[in-house]
Scaffold this motif. Structure first.
Motif, PDB file in Angstrom:
ATOM      1  N   GLY A 123       1.066  -0.565   0.419  1.00 51.61           N
ATOM      2  CA  GLY A 123       0.335   0.597  -0.175  1.00 51.61           C
ATOM      3  C   GLY A 123       0.936   0.915  -0.132  1.00 51.61           C
ATOM      4  O   GLY A 123       0.507   1.938  -0.885  1.00 51.61           O
ATOM      5  N   LEU A 175       2.396   1.320  -3.441  1.00 47.26           N
ATOM      6  CA  LEU A 175       1.804   2.253  -4.301  1.00 47.26           C
ATOM      7  C   LEU A 175       1.418   3.840  -3.953  1.00 47.26           C
ATOM      8  O   LEU A 175       0.928   5.067  -4.960  1.00 47.26           O
ATOM      9  N   ALA A 176       1.263   3.881  -3.342  1.00 48.38           N
ATOM     10  CA  ALA A 176       1.644   6.066  -2.441  1.00 48.38           C
ATOM     11  C   ALA A 176       2.482   6.370  -2.924  1.00 48.38           C
ATOM     12  O   ALA A 176       2.222   7.684  -1.969  1.00 48.38           O
ATOM     13  N   PRO A 216       0.360   8.663  -9.165  1.00 45.78           N
ATOM     14  CA  PRO A 216       0.510   8.944  -8.250  1.00 45.78           C
ATOM     15  C   PRO A 216      -1.195   8.395  -7.769  1.00 45.78           C
ATOM     16  O   PRO A 216      -1.753   7.864  -8.693  1.00 45.78           O
ATOM     17  N   LEU A 217      -1.036   7.884  -6.469  1.00 41.95           N
ATOM     18  CA  LEU A 217      -2.597   7.293  -5.857  1.00 41.95           C
ATOM     19  C   LEU A 217      -3.483   8.091  -5.509  1.00 41.95           C
ATOM     20  O   LEU A 217      -2.677   9.622  -4.944  1.00 41.95           O
ATOM     21  N   ALA A 218      -4.677   8.347  -5.824  1.00 41.58           N
ATOM     22  CA  ALA A 218      -6.232   9.415  -5.531  1.00 41.58           C
ATOM     23  C   ALA A 218      -5.523  10.429  -6.029  1.00 41.58           C
ATOM     24  O   ALA A 218      -6.036  11.264  -5.486  1.00 41.58           O
ATOM     25  N   LYS A 219      -5.047  10.348  -7.821  1.00 40.08           N
ATOM     26  CA  LYS A 219      -5.280  12.143  -8.176  1.00 40.08           C
ATOM     27  C   LYS A 219      -6.013  11.930  -9.473  1.00 40.08           C
ATOM     28  O   LYS A 219      -5.357  12.658 -10.541  1.00 40.08           O
ATOM     29  N   GLY A 220      -6.873  10.971  -9.439  1.00 35.62           N
ATOM     30  CA  GLY A 220      -7.592  10.793 -10.628  1.00 35.62           C
ATOM     31  C   GLY A 220      -7.432   9.934 -11.593  1.00 35.62           C
ATOM     32  O   GLY A 220      -7.694   9.786 -12.692  1.00 35.62           O
ATOM     33  N   TYR A 221      -6.051   9.124 -11.339  1.00 36.63           N
ATOM     34  CA  TYR A 221      -5.655   8.243 -12.654  1.00 36.63           C
ATOM     35  C   TYR A 221      -6.663   6.520 -12.386  1.00 36.63           C
ATOM     36  O   TYR A 221      -6.268   6.023 -13.551  1.00 36.63           O
ATOM     37  N   LYS A 222      -7.686   6.469 -12.035  1.00 36.44           N
ATOM     38  CA  LYS A 222      -8.585   5.329 -11.671  1.00 36.44           C
ATOM     39  C   LYS A 222      -8.007   4.078 -12.226  1.00 36.44           C
ATOM     40  O   LYS A 222      -8.653   3.559 -12.505  1.00 36.44           O
ATOM     41  N   THR A 223      -7.267   3.706 -11.658  1.00 31.80           N
ATOM     42  CA  THR A 223      -6.237   2.414 -11.546  1.00 31.80           C
ATOM     43  C   THR A 223      -6.826   1.264 -10.256  1.00 31.80           C
ATOM     44  O   THR A 223      -6.253   1.919  -9.527  1.00 31.80           O
ATOM     45  N   ILE A 224      -7.265   0.304 -11.371  1.00 32.73           N
ATOM     46  CA  ILE A 224      -7.219  -0.570 -10.728  1.00 32.73           C
ATOM     47  C   ILE A 224      -6.040  -2.390 -10.644  1.00 32.73           C
ATOM     48  O   ILE A 224      -5.606  -2.083 -11.319  1.00 32.73           O
ATOM     49  N   TYR A 225      -5.544  -1.882  -9.156  1.00 31.74           N
ATOM     50  CA  TYR A 225      -4.689  -3.018  -9.271  1.00 31.74           C
ATOM     51  C   TYR A 225      -4.877  -4.365  -8.289  1.00 31.74           C
ATOM     52  O   TYR A 225      -5.089  -4.663  -7.123  1.00 31.74           O
ATOM     53  N   SER A 226      -5.299  -5.102  -9.582  1.00 31.30           N
ATOM     54  CA  SER A 226      -5.844  -6.659  -8.929  1.00 31.30           C
ATOM     55  C   SER A 226      -4.784  -7.100  -9.105  1.00 31.30           C
ATOM     56  O   SER A 226      -4.269  -7.700 -10.465  1.00 31.30           O
ATOM     57  N   ARG A 243      -7.975  -3.323 -16.102  1.00 33.90           N
ATOM     58  CA  ARG A 243      -9.177  -3.949 -16.458  1.00 33.90           C
ATOM     59  C   ARG A 243      -9.411  -5.850 -15.923  1.00 33.90           C
ATOM     60  O   ARG A 243      -8.487  -6.522 -16.409  1.00 33.90           O
ATOM     61  N   THR A 300     -13.173  10.346  -7.596  1.00 33.29           N
ATOM     62  CA  THR A 300     -11.866   9.839  -8.012  1.00 33.29           C
ATOM     63  C   THR A 300     -10.676   9.891  -7.506  1.00 33.29           C
ATOM     64  O   THR A 300      -9.265  10.159  -7.787  1.00 33.29           O
ATOM     65  N   SER A 345     -12.340   4.575  -9.410  1.00 35.36           N
ATOM     66  CA  SER A 345     -11.576   5.440  -8.422  1.00 35.36           C
ATOM     67  C   SER A 345     -10.080   4.456  -8.721  1.00 35.36           C
ATOM     68  O   SER A 345     -10.168   3.856  -8.883  1.00 35.36           O
ATOM     69  N   ASP A 346      -8.994   4.607  -8.218  1.00 37.68           N
ATOM     70  CA  ASP A 346      -8.075   4.029  -7.830  1.00 37.68           C
ATOM     71  C   ASP A 346      -8.874   2.530  -6.872  1.00 37.68           C
ATOM     72  O   ASP A 346      -9.201   3.011  -5.536  1.00 37.68           O
ATOM     73  N   THR A 347      -8.181   1.340  -7.157  1.00 39.02           N
ATOM     74  CA  THR A 347      -8.709   0.308  -6.738  1.00 39.02           C
ATOM     75  C   THR A 347      -8.047  -0.611  -6.476  1.00 39.02           C
ATOM     76  O   THR A 347      -6.798  -1.014  -7.403  1.00 39.02           O
ATOM     77  N   HIS A 378      -7.500  -4.628  -5.409  1.00 39.90           N
ATOM     78  CA  HIS A 378      -8.718  -6.143  -5.043  1.00 39.90           C
ATOM     79  C   HIS A 378      -7.595  -7.069  -5.153  1.00 39.90           C
ATOM     80  O   HIS A 378      -6.502  -6.773  -6.052  1.00 39.90           O
TER      81      HIS A 378
END
Lengths: 384, 273
Positions: free
Chosen positions: A77, A80-81, A225-235, A244, B46, B66-68, B70
């Protein structure tokens, strides 16, 4: 350029007489480590203790997690931050961390993990986790594992480990051992301007243009960067370039070939070895970690007796320094593998030597490092 | 005919829809309640970090723009701990099933609550391990039949809200999917709370828990069952004490202030002892 000089405030330049575990911490702080999460375990405790003292001094964060899982996932975590994150453990604790390592490999989070190997439940010397370092977690990935053999190298290789983690966005494991971790010896810490640090490459793209896992075929994606609108899923699940979750075989194939390929195809840039007495050697020891030093001593003894023994020291075991091992095997009549386990990495060396010359395993797992005499006797026996 | 689109769709990843939840599952409702709360608060997804572990509920954040993080079972709070220490201002919302949070992640739950980690946990409690096929969970009521308790559950079940409060959580509420307004309001309070929030939402699982434990896969019947087995403070007078002892209470159990976990850089109050 992502390469910058270390910050002098973080670098305790000078000559020290230092414990191995402390040297590792100083290497991490010099490399810019600003997050550590750990859980008590002997013989890695001095790493946590010094981190708890040092990190607040440099504006970093220290966490003693409720267990190893918390520690490794907190590192994921934090990474990623944006942190240069690290954890440290010893063999039994390293078991628990495999789960979190698997996640870091899959989402390409740079973290550094120090595993101070010990024998089952006690602080005796061992290299028995050498295969676990590579394939401890489930799934397909490639590990980078560096193996220091002295207090100085615990400092140097820790910086190297952070640089590799940042460059390849991959976990890097420092394969430490009780032997060197609890040893005190001379440590030279250079001036900060002598230390090159690699900081991960962040995207310059806007969020609407950014593809979080787009990369060259065997390359590493740019971070965001995290939580700056890049909307990434780290799965952990297979994911496409947009991040995706997708179980399409084509997506699967491309992702895993890239995650493994970015390490294997860059093997020559990652791998380091050192040669001793190899110029005229007609037999060679291939070894790593704290077995390097008695092997060198054995080479000195052999030379005195007229046996032309050389030593190939592996500075990292994974990815395998194949070219260097194969080159050594071409030159000599016999290769000796020296390691502190029942003979695990020996199989890898035999694979690479591939019949170019015979390979003799010199192995031992009794909680003690080989003595130079033992290695020397094995070499004399093997070269008869 | 004009097709109206839910304005809260703007919070969702359009390419992900339709979602993968079974028809009648409560996870879709919880996603809906969450977006309603965001909308009411004027918040955007976002700049959030949302986290899901493994399970049906863990899929909720994957639909949010959002950044997620998972895909690993039970470790949601461990991830959040690392993120929060590096980015204390970033809001983090965790969607976890009862198995994820109270079974495999139970140790992280009590320690995150103890630290008062500033994260919002929405626990969707469907009383079983649904994604894996309906096995018993620590939240399955005693006596109930599941795929791994064919003779009835021999173990007492967890009250996760009590557990979190005992561990030090500063904001704890429990509601049901059958009480949408209360759910939305609870999530709004959580988003505004500074500290550890646990919102438990008891939810129907028509595919597994419903069919095995309650002998019906009808979502309507299951919502009725949940509603009739829970009560709010206003409904206390309509039951005898004997009846209440068999029902689950829904309420805002606790909301209070306590210093949030900020790691090692915060000076310890009163200095080192």
């Amino acid at each position: 350029m992502p390469i910058v000089k270390a910050t002098q405030k973080h670098v305790d330049t000078g000559v020290h007489f230092m414990l191995g575990n402390y040297a590792l911490v100083e290497g991490a702080i010099s490399a810019g480590c600003n997050f550590f999460g750990g859980y008590p375990i002997t013989p890695a405790n001095e790493i946590s203790e010094r981190m708890a003292q040092r990190l607040p001094e440099v504006g970093g964060q220290f966490l003693q997690g409720e267990d190893e899982l918390c520690s490794i996932y907190a590192c994921a975590g934090a990474s990623l931050a944006g942190a240069k994150a690290m954890t440290a453990t010893a063999s039994a604790g390293f078991n628990y961390m495999q789960e979190g390592l698997g996640y870091c490999y899959a989402i390409e989070a740079p973290v550094v993990v120090a595993d101070v190997q010990r024998c089952r439940g006690e602080n005796y010397a061992s290299q028995a986790d050498v295969m676990q370092m590579r394939f401890g977690a489930s799934g397909d990935y490639e590990a980078i594992v560096v193996c220091p053999s002295s207090v100085q190298e615990l400092y140097d290789y820790t910086i190297w480990a952070f640089n590799l983690a940042e460059e390849f966005r991959n976990p890097v494991i420092i394969m430490s051992e009780t032997t060197i971790a609890l040893m005190r010896e001379r440590l030279d810490i250079p001036a900060a301007e002598k230390l090159d640090l690699f900081n991960r490459v962040y995207t310059k793209k806007r969020p609407d243009e950014y593809l979080p896992f787009a990369a060259p075929e065997f390359g590493c994606p740019e971070a965001a960067p995290l939580a700056k609108g890049y909307k990434t899923i780290y799965s952990l699940n297979p994911h496409d370039e947009e991040g995706r979750i997708d179980w399409d075989p084509v997506v699967f194939d491309k992702l895993y070939k890239r995650i493994t390929g970015k390490i294997l195809e860059n093997r020559k840039r990652i791998c380091r070895t050192e040669q001793f007495f190899m110029d005229d050697a007609d037999c060679a020891i291939v070894t790593y970690g704290s077995e390097v030093r008695p092997s060198l001593e054995a080479a000195h003894m052999a030379r005195e007796k007229g046996v032309k023994l050389g030593v190939l020291k592996l500075c990292n075991v994974w990815p395998v320094p194949q070219e260097q091992i194969a080159e050594a095997a071409k030159q000599v009549r016999r290769v000796f593998t020296v390691e502190m386990n029942i003979g695990k990495y020996a199989a890898e060396i035999e694979r690479v030597v591939n019949g170019r010359c015979p390979v003799t395993r010199v192995t031992k797992n009794v909680g003690l490092v080989h003595t130079p005499e033992e290695i020397f006797r094995a070499v004399v026996e093997g070269t008869k | 005919m004009e097709c109206k689109i839910n304005p809260n769709r703007r919070f969702l990843r359009k390419e992900k829809l339709p979602h993968f939840f079974c028809s009648g599952c409560g996870c879709g409702q919880v996603l809906n309640y969450f977006t309603q709360a965001l909308d009411a608060l004027g918040m955007e997804t976002t700049n959030l970090v949302t986290i899901g572990g493994v399970g049906c509920t863990a899929r909720i954040p994957v639909y949010l723009l959002s950044d997620t993080l998972h895909g690993v079972h039970g470790r949601t709070l461990a991830w959040a701990t690392g993120i929060k220490l590096m980015q204390p201002e970033t809001p983090i919302v965790i969607f976890a099933g009862d198995g994820d949070l109270a079974s495999i992640g139970g140790n992280h739950l009590i320690h995150a609550a103890r630290r008062n980690l500033d994260v919002k946990v929405i626990m969707v409690n469907n009383m079983n391990f649904a994604m894996t096929g309906g096995q018993v969970a620590p939240t399955t009521p005693e006596g109930m039949r599941t795929m791994t308790t064919p003779y009835g559950n021999a173990e007492p079940s967890f009250d996760v809200c009590e557990l979190a409060m005992a561990a030090g959580a500063t904001h704890v509420e429990r509601w049901t999917t059958s009480r949408p307004v209360q759910c939305v309001n609870a999530i709004k309070r959580a988003m505004k709370h500074k500290g550890f929030s646990l919102i438990e939402i008891i939810s129907q699982c028509p595919t597994h828990f419903g069919r095995y434990a309650l002998k019906t896969g009808d979502p309507h019947a299951l919502i009725e069952w949940i509603h009739s087995h829970t009560y709010t403070e206003g409904q206390e007078g309509t039951h005898t004490p004997e009846e209440l002892s068999h029902l689950i209470k829904c309420a805002e159990f606790r909301r209070e202030e306590r210093p949030v976990y900020a790691g090692t850089t915060r000076p310890v109050a009163g200095g080192v002892k």
